[in-house]
Motif scaffolding. Structure first.
Motif, short mmCIF file in Angstrom:
data_model
loop_
_atom_site.label_atom_id
_atom_site.label_comp_id
_atom_site.label_asym_id
_atom_site.label_seq_id
_atom_site.Cartn_x
_atom_site.Cartn_y
_atom_site.Cartn_z
N GLY A 71 0.80 -1.22 0.00
CA GLY A 71 0.00 0.00 0.00
C GLY A 71 0.83 1.27 0.00
N PHE A 72 2.13 1.14 0.29
CA PHE A 72 3.02 2.30 0.24
C PHE A 72 3.49 2.49 -1.20
CE2 PHE A 72 3.11 0.95 4.61
CZ PHE A 72 3.17 2.14 5.34
N SER A 73 3.53 3.73 -1.65
CA SER A 73 3.93 4.01 -3.03
C SER A 73 4.56 5.39 -3.09
CB SER A 73 2.71 3.96 -3.96
OG SER A 73 1.83 5.03 -3.66
N GLN A 74 5.02 5.77 -4.28
CA GLN A 74 5.61 7.09 -4.45
C GLN A 74 4.60 8.18 -4.14
OE1 GLN A 74 7.39 7.65 -8.30
NE2 GLN A 74 7.99 9.76 -7.91
N ASN A 75 3.34 7.94 -4.48
CA ASN A 75 2.29 8.92 -4.21
C ASN A 75 1.72 8.81 -2.81
OD1 ASN A 75 2.46 9.95 -6.86
ND2 ASN A 75 1.06 8.37 -7.63
N ASN A 76 2.08 7.76 -2.12
CA ASN A 76 1.55 7.54 -0.77
C ASN A 76 2.67 6.98 0.11
OD1 ASN A 76 -0.51 7.54 1.15
ND2 ASN A 76 -1.14 5.45 0.67
N PRO A 77 3.74 7.78 0.33
CA PRO A 77 4.94 7.25 1.00
C PRO A 77 4.80 7.10 2.50
CG PRO A 77 5.24 9.57 0.48
CD PRO A 77 3.93 9.17 -0.13
N GLU A 78 3.90 7.85 3.14
CA GLU A 78 3.70 7.76 4.58
C GLU A 78 2.22 7.56 4.87
OE1 GLU A 78 5.40 10.57 7.19
OE2 GLU A 78 7.37 10.57 6.22
N GLN A 79 1.94 6.68 5.84
CA GLN A 79 0.55 6.40 6.19
C GLN A 79 0.42 6.26 7.70
OE1 GLN A 79 -1.63 3.53 3.65
NE2 GLN A 79 0.37 3.08 2.75
N SER A 80 -0.72 6.63 8.20
CA SER A 80 -1.00 6.47 9.62
C SER A 80 -1.69 5.13 9.86
CB SER A 80 -1.92 7.59 10.10
OG SER A 80 -3.20 7.48 9.49
N LEU A 81 -1.68 4.69 11.11
CA LEU A 81 -2.38 3.46 11.47
C LEU A 81 -3.85 3.55 11.09
CD1 LEU A 81 -2.00 1.51 14.80
CD2 LEU A 81 -4.25 1.95 13.82
N ALA A 82 -4.46 4.69 11.38
CA ALA A 82 -5.90 4.85 11.09
C ALA A 82 -6.17 4.74 9.59
CB ALA A 82 -6.39 6.20 11.61
N ARG B 203 8.93 4.33 11.79
CA ARG B 203 7.88 5.17 12.38
C ARG B 203 8.35 6.62 12.44
NH1 ARG B 203 4.12 3.81 16.65
NH2 ARG B 203 5.25 1.83 16.86
N ASN B 204 7.45 7.54 12.13
CA ASN B 204 7.71 8.97 12.33
C ASN B 204 6.88 9.39 13.54
OD1 ASN B 204 7.57 11.82 12.30
ND2 ASN B 204 8.10 11.86 10.14
N PRO B 205 7.50 9.48 14.72
CA PRO B 205 6.73 9.76 15.94
C PRO B 205 6.03 11.11 15.90
CG PRO B 205 8.94 8.97 16.47
CD PRO B 205 8.93 9.27 15.01
N ALA B 206 6.65 12.11 15.25
CA ALA B 206 6.06 13.45 15.23
C ALA B 206 4.74 13.45 14.47
CB ALA B 206 7.04 14.44 14.60
N ARG B 207 4.71 12.74 13.35
CA ARG B 207 3.48 12.73 12.52
C ARG B 207 2.62 11.51 12.77
NH1 ARG B 207 7.00 15.03 8.45
NH2 ARG B 207 7.38 13.00 7.49
#
Length: 270
Positions: free
Chosen positions: A33-44, A72-76
């Motif tokens: 599910g991770f891609s160039q257009n969707n590089p970061e995602q939240s658990l929700a 993990r990016n803790p800030a975001r």
């Protein structure tokens, strides 16, 4: 949506296959599910997109993070692909040649820009063209696979030279007879060093008739696993194929992306 197979019996798994590991299927689907257009995602967001319970997604994400496949990016409060995913790709591709890895990417760059695209490596003071994808735009160039050109006189050559240690460049060109092709060609070692120092901070280099008077070019380095500029890619076209600003803004980004994609496939993690 991914079915939650946490408590599924063999009859409820795909094709009723008792040997399928449901958690692995869910984890791989999340990674995809991770891609160039969707590089970061939240658990929700992942729970929403997959249709899995948040608790299930949390356990999978935690497992993938511990294993190094996610960071993990803790800030975001988001996740992104980790370096271990890139190493998997490198290990799978390491048996293939540089040309094999680069060719489909060069073809896509050609299709995106209409330009002719190349891959080169340096041999001494020359660059050697090892791959070529002929573009749709008219370009009067005699360059083909196997062509050797003086590195100092071409933008794609300067791209490689500018990422060499300066003492190595000086040793390489000590006593070299500098042929010139246009007014922009460095005529001696001092001019070459000054040009390379200006080139060094740039991610890519642009040429507007630098080597061949009627040809424009954008070039970017390809780095190997050790971070060394092992090769370079370019996109070339006739001067009338693109407005200069469009070439340097639009085509430049695509060339840089192609070079980065090849570099990642070679194991570069910079």
């Amino acid at each position: 949506m991914i079915p939650d197979l946490s408590n599924a019996s063999p009859d409820e798994t795909p094709d009723g296959d008792r040997y399928i590991v449901p958690g692995l299927i869910r984890g791989l689907a999340i990674l995809e599910g991770f891609s160039q257009n969707n590089p970061e995602q939240s658990l929700a967001a992942i729970a929403r997109d997959t249709g899995l319970p948040r608790a299930t997604v949390f356990r999978i994400l935690h497992t993938l993070e511990v294993a190094g496949y996610l960071e993990r990016n803790p800030a975001r409060k988001t996740f992104r692909l980790g370096n271990r995913v890139l190493r998997l790709g490198y290990n799978a591709l390491s048996g293939r040649s540089l040309r094999d890895i680069a060719t489909p990417i060069l073809e896509r760059l050609r299709d995106e820009t209409g330009c002719t695209t190349h891959l080169v490596v340096r041999e001494g003071t020359d660059v050697v063209y090892i791959a070529r994808c002929l573009g749709a735009t008219r370009v009067d160039s005699l360059i083909g696979v196997g062509t050797r050109l003086p590195a100092h006189a071409t933008v794609i050559g300067r791209t490689l030279l500018s990422h060499m240690p300066l003492p190595d460049v000086v040793r390489l060109y000590d006593g070299y007879d500098f042929p010139t092709y246009t007014d922009a060609t460095p005529a001696d070692l001092g001019e070459l060093v000054a040009q390379l120092e200006a080139d060094r901070p740039q991610r890519s280099l642009a040429s507007w008739g630098y080597f061949e008077p009627d040809v424009a070019s954008i070039a970017a380095p390809v780095r190997n696993r050790a971070g060394i500029a092992e090769a370079a890619v370019n996109a070339i076209c006739s001067l009338d194929a693109y407005d200069r600003a469009a070439l340097e803004d639009v085509v430049r980004v695509r060339v840089e992306n192609a070079a980065e994609e090849i570099s990642v496939a070679l194991g570069y993690q910079g």
